[in-house]
Design a protein around this motif. Structure first.
Motif, mmCIF file in Angstrom:
data_model
loop_
_atom_site.group_PDB
_atom_site.id
_atom_site.type_symbol
_atom_site.label_atom_id
_atom_site.label_comp_id
_atom_site.label_asym_id
_atom_site.label_seq_id
_atom_site.Cartn_x
_atom_site.Cartn_y
_atom_site.Cartn_z
ATOM 1 N N GLY A 54 -21.545 31.131 -22.849
ATOM 2 C CA GLY A 54 -21.447 29.682 -22.705
ATOM 3 C C GLY A 54 -22.568 29.051 -21.889
ATOM 4 N N ARG A 55 -23.581 29.841 -21.543
ATOM 5 C CA ARG A 55 -24.703 29.290 -20.772
ATOM 6 C C ARG A 55 -25.410 28.209 -21.590
ATOM 7 N N TYR A 56 -25.859 27.171 -20.894
ATOM 8 C CA TYR A 56 -26.523 26.040 -21.538
ATOM 9 C C TYR A 56 -27.768 26.498 -22.300
ATOM 10 N N GLU A 57 -28.561 27.356 -21.676
ATOM 11 C CA GLU A 57 -29.812 27.793 -22.301
ATOM 12 C C GLU A 57 -29.532 28.518 -23.622
ATOM 13 N N ARG A 58 -28.495 29.348 -23.634
ATOM 14 C CA ARG A 58 -28.165 30.088 -24.841
ATOM 15 C C ARG A 58 -27.689 29.148 -25.946
ATOM 16 N N ILE A 59 -26.860 28.192 -25.573
ATOM 17 C CA ILE A 59 -26.352 27.237 -26.568
ATOM 18 C C ILE A 59 -27.500 26.408 -27.137
ATOM 19 N N LEU A 60 -28.413 25.977 -26.255
ATOM 20 C CA LEU A 60 -29.566 25.203 -26.711
ATOM 21 C C LEU A 60 -30.435 26.044 -27.651
ATOM 22 N N GLN A 61 -30.648 27.298 -27.320
ATOM 23 C CA GLN A 61 -31.443 28.183 -28.177
ATOM 24 C C GLN A 61 -30.785 28.345 -29.544
ATOM 25 N N LYS A 62 -29.462 28.586 -29.567
ATOM 26 C CA LYS A 62 -28.753 28.741 -30.841
ATOM 27 C C LYS A 62 -28.817 27.453 -31.661
ATOM 28 N N ALA A 63 -28.717 26.313 -30.988
ATOM 29 C CA ALA A 63 -28.797 25.036 -31.697
ATOM 30 C C ALA A 63 -30.174 24.856 -32.330
ATOM 31 N N LYS A 64 -31.214 25.214 -31.582
ATOM 32 C CA LYS A 64 -32.576 25.094 -32.127
ATOM 33 C C LYS A 64 -32.772 26.044 -33.302
ATOM 34 N N GLU A 65 -32.182 27.249 -33.204
ATOM 35 C CA GLU A 65 -32.273 28.199 -34.315
ATOM 36 C C GLU A 65 -31.618 27.645 -35.574
ATOM 37 N N LYS A 66 -30.584 26.833 -35.407
ATOM 38 C CA LYS A 66 -29.873 26.258 -36.552
ATOM 39 C C LYS A 66 -30.502 24.943 -37.012
ATOM 40 N N GLY A 67 -31.591 24.534 -36.342
ATOM 41 C CA GLY A 67 -32.305 23.341 -36.772
ATOM 42 C C GLY A 67 -31.839 22.051 -36.112
ATOM 43 N N LEU A 68 -31.044 22.140 -35.079
ATOM 44 C CA LEU A 68 -30.592 20.942 -34.383
ATOM 45 C C LEU A 68 -31.617 20.544 -33.333
ATOM 46 N N LYS A 69 -31.701 19.229 -33.058
ATOM 47 C CA LYS A 69 -32.638 18.723 -32.056
ATOM 48 C C LYS A 69 -31.857 18.043 -30.946
ATOM 49 N N LEU A 70 -32.407 18.107 -29.735
ATOM 50 C CA LEU A 70 -31.784 17.459 -28.590
ATOM 51 C C LEU A 70 -32.329 16.046 -28.482
ATOM 52 N N ASP A 71 -31.460 15.072 -28.656
ATOM 53 C CA ASP A 71 -31.825 13.655 -28.541
ATOM 54 C C ASP A 71 -31.160 13.127 -27.274
ATOM 55 N N GLY A 72 -31.972 12.858 -26.253
ATOM 56 C CA GLY A 72 -31.454 12.421 -24.965
ATOM 57 C C GLY A 72 -30.670 11.127 -25.027
ATOM 58 N N ASP A 73 -30.971 10.266 -26.000
ATOM 59 C CA ASP A 73 -30.266 8.989 -26.115
ATOM 60 C C ASP A 73 -28.896 9.158 -26.780
ATOM 61 N N ASN A 74 -28.684 10.288 -27.398
ATOM 62 C CA ASN A 74 -27.456 10.507 -28.144
ATOM 63 C C ASN A 74 -26.633 11.641 -27.520
ATOM 64 N N VAL A 75 -26.729 11.793 -26.198
ATOM 65 C CA VAL A 75 -26.013 12.868 -25.506
ATOM 66 C C VAL A 75 -24.856 12.276 -24.739
ATOM 67 N N LYS A 76 -23.668 12.861 -24.895
ATOM 68 C CA LYS A 76 -22.498 12.438 -24.145
ATOM 69 C C LYS A 76 -22.142 13.558 -23.187
ATOM 70 N N VAL A 77 -21.878 13.190 -21.944
ATOM 71 C CA VAL A 77 -21.510 14.180 -20.935
ATOM 72 C C VAL A 77 -19.997 14.351 -20.987
ATOM 73 N N VAL A 78 -19.577 15.597 -21.126
ATOM 74 C CA VAL A 78 -18.160 15.920 -21.196
ATOM 75 C C VAL A 78 -17.812 16.795 -19.993
ATOM 76 N N ASP A 79 -16.800 16.378 -19.260
ATOM 77 C CA ASP A 79 -16.369 17.156 -18.101
ATOM 78 C C ASP A 79 -15.637 18.391 -18.595
ATOM 79 N N GLY A 80 -16.067 19.565 -18.156
ATOM 80 C CA GLY A 80 -15.505 20.819 -18.639
ATOM 81 C C GLY A 80 -14.250 21.266 -17.932
ATOM 82 N N LYS A 81 -13.563 20.378 -17.249
ATOM 83 C CA LYS A 81 -12.362 20.771 -16.509
ATOM 84 C C LYS A 81 -11.112 20.542 -17.299
#
Length: 81
Positions: A54-81
């Motif tokens: 569940g590490r952020y870096e791993r999730i970001l890497q997997k997303a990039k491998e699947k062709g997803l892009k990180l758009d800072g304007d379209n990011v929602k912060v979700v509390d993981g509690k």
């Protein structure tokens, strides 16, 4: 005298029977505790694996491998509690 011997034999049988039952129950308890200990170790190992996967870096890497892009304007912060 014969009655005393019979009573003594019955009492001895009862004591041995109870001790056998106690021994059997103790064996079951030890077996259950060993299984519980193994399961707790297994759970701890799985928690470590979940945290690693569940590490952020791993999730970001997997997303990039699947062709997803990180758009800072379209990011929602979700509390993981």
């Amino acid at each position: 005298m014969a009655i005393a011997v019979v009573v003594l034999a019955v009492a001895a049988y009862q004591i041995i029977s109870v001790q056998t039952s106690i021994y059997s129950i103790n064996q079951n308890i030890e077996t259950t505790q060993a299984k519980l200990s193994d399961q707790e170790k297994n759970n701890d190992d799985l928690k470590v694996q979940v945290n690693d996967l569940g590490r952020y870096e791993r999730i970001l890497q997997k997303a990039k491998e699947k062709g997803l892009k990180l758009d800072g304007d379209n990011v929602k912060v979700v509390d993981g509690k």
